[in-house]
Scaffold this active site. Structure first.
Site, PDB file in Angstrom:
ATOM      1  N   ARG A   1       0.854  -1.192   0.000  1.00 23.75           N
ATOM      2  CA  ARG A   1       0.000   0.000   0.000  1.00 23.75           C
ATOM      3  C   ARG A   1       0.885   1.235   0.000  1.00 23.75           C
ATOM      4  NH1 ARG A   1      -2.753  -3.577  -0.965  1.00 23.75           N
ATOM      5  NH2 ARG A   1      -4.818  -4.163  -0.182  1.00 23.75           N
TER       6      ARG A   1
ATOM      7  N   GLU B   1      -5.727   5.922  -6.647  1.00 27.20           N
ATOM      8  CA  GLU B   1      -5.813   5.027  -7.796  1.00 27.20           C
ATOM      9  C   GLU B   1      -7.217   5.092  -8.398  1.00 27.20           C
ATOM     10  OE1 GLU B   1      -4.641   1.099  -6.643  1.00 27.20           O
ATOM     11  OE2 GLU B   1      -2.682   1.725  -5.913  1.00 27.20           O
TER      12      GLU B   1
ATOM     13  N   HIS C   1      -1.019  -1.412 -10.198  1.00 29.11           N
ATOM     14  CA  HIS C   1      -1.627  -2.261  -9.165  1.00 29.11           C
ATOM     15  C   HIS C   1      -2.034  -3.623  -9.741  1.00 29.11           C
ATOM     16  CE1 HIS C   1      -3.765  -2.024  -5.020  1.00 29.11           C
ATOM     17  NE2 HIS C   1      -3.225  -3.211  -5.234  1.00 29.11           N
TER      18      HIS C   1
END
Length: 326
Positions: free
Chosen positions: A236, A265, A285
């Site tokens: 994260r 994001e 991601h």
């Protein structure tokens, strides 16, 4: 029962074998990403069951208060993106399997892919080849180097095993109970946080984002890293203090970074500083984004929906809501 699935970017969910679990049910799948409260409230106004793909959409009180028909949120893993207290107050069940003992091998593999790509400068070498310049530099070997695992949980333990298989010296830093487990598994542990950042050639972050870990990696920590070192983050972004990684890279300590996660994001701004640094590899991601991992996750998510439909909810996070679910 109307079921809505958000953020299925590539329309993958309906192609999974486990999607058969919802056969005959009223399911709508959204392939775009929307965070605007008004737009989501309109989109989800008749939804009884909301399915989330990890943390792609934040679910907060202002939205929940405008969804009177919502009774269940079904997802998997951690839930910092969901305002659980608001769910409880409004009588909405949050079901989220925490899959104890089952690491995301997809994320561990992605971490290792980033390590190899960064140390051998694979994206840069490919760009040089495409530009007609052949080789652009000399990479570094992993064998004999020190791999630092910050956070020895399910994924961190798998990545440590990869390091051992590649002939690396693996060193762990984590909270005391986790350090004891790492020692029991035969890994060295750092003398302290400062020594950990100073000694390791590669540091990979593997922690959940909770209050205790938010901004746990400071500018001072990064400044202790070697100019030749690599910082990898597939966990994260807020584990690192805001702006600290960009500034540290500009200062040359560490010399490289490979990141799969970001403060906000999805990242669509081409001017994002990390995207414009030659010593950084960025991916969107992708850690858990494999068909096999999706299947694993959605089996749990759909089973939670079926249990709710049968009147016996499972994996309930806010158990107090069961006595007054709306």
């Amino acid at each position: 029962m109307k079921i809505s699935i958000l953020d299925d970017y590539h329309d993958t969910v309906r192609t999974l074998p486990c999607f058969e679990k919802l056969k005959g049910r009223d399911v709508i799948i959204w392939n775009d990403h929307v965070q605007d409260t008004d737009a989501l409230a309109e989109r989800l106004r008749d939804t009884e069951v909301l399915v989330l793909i990890r943390e792609r959409t934040k679910i907060r009180a202002p939205l929940l208060e405008r969804l009177p028909k919502l009774k269940l949120i079904s997802q998997r893993s951690v839930y910092p993106h969901i305002e659980v207290e608001a769910c409880t107050r409004l009588g909405i069940i949050l079901s989220s399997s925490q899959h104890p003992g089952a690491p995301s091998h997809a994320t561990a593999e992605m971490t290792w892919a980033l390590i190899l790509a960064a140390m051998r400068e694979i994206p840069q070498q490919m760009a040089s080849l495409q530009a007609g310049r052949w080789q652009m530099g000399v990479g570094s070997t992993l064998r004999g180097k020190t791999l630092g695992i910050y956070g020895y949980g399910r994924i961190g333990g798998v990545v440590a095993g990869y390091g051992r298989a590649f002939g690396m010296n693996v060193q762990v830093w984590a909270r005391p109970a986790t350090l004891a487990k790492a020692k029991a598994d035969g890994y060295a542990t750092a003398a302290g946080k400062a020594a950990f950042f100073a000694d390791c050639d590669i540091i990979s972050l593997h922690m959940r984002l909770v209050d205790a870990t938010r901004h746990i990696v400071t500018a001072a920590d990064l400044g202790r890293m070697k100019p030749t070192a690599l910082l990898v983050n597939t966990s994260r972004a807020p584990l690192i203090a805001p702006g600290a990684l960009v500034e540290a890279l500009r200062q040359g300590r560490p010399g490289m970074a490979a990141v799969d996660v970001y403060e906000d994001e999805p990242v669509t701004d081409k001017t994002h500083p990390l995207l414009n640094m030659p010593n950084v590899i960025c991916t969107p991601h992708l850690g858990y984004v494999t068909r096999e991992e999706y299947e694993t996750q959605f089996i749990d998510i759909f089973d939670q929906i079926l249990a709710y439909a049968a009147g016996k909810p499972i994996n309930v996070i806010n158990t107090e809501v069961l006595s007054h679910a709306r």
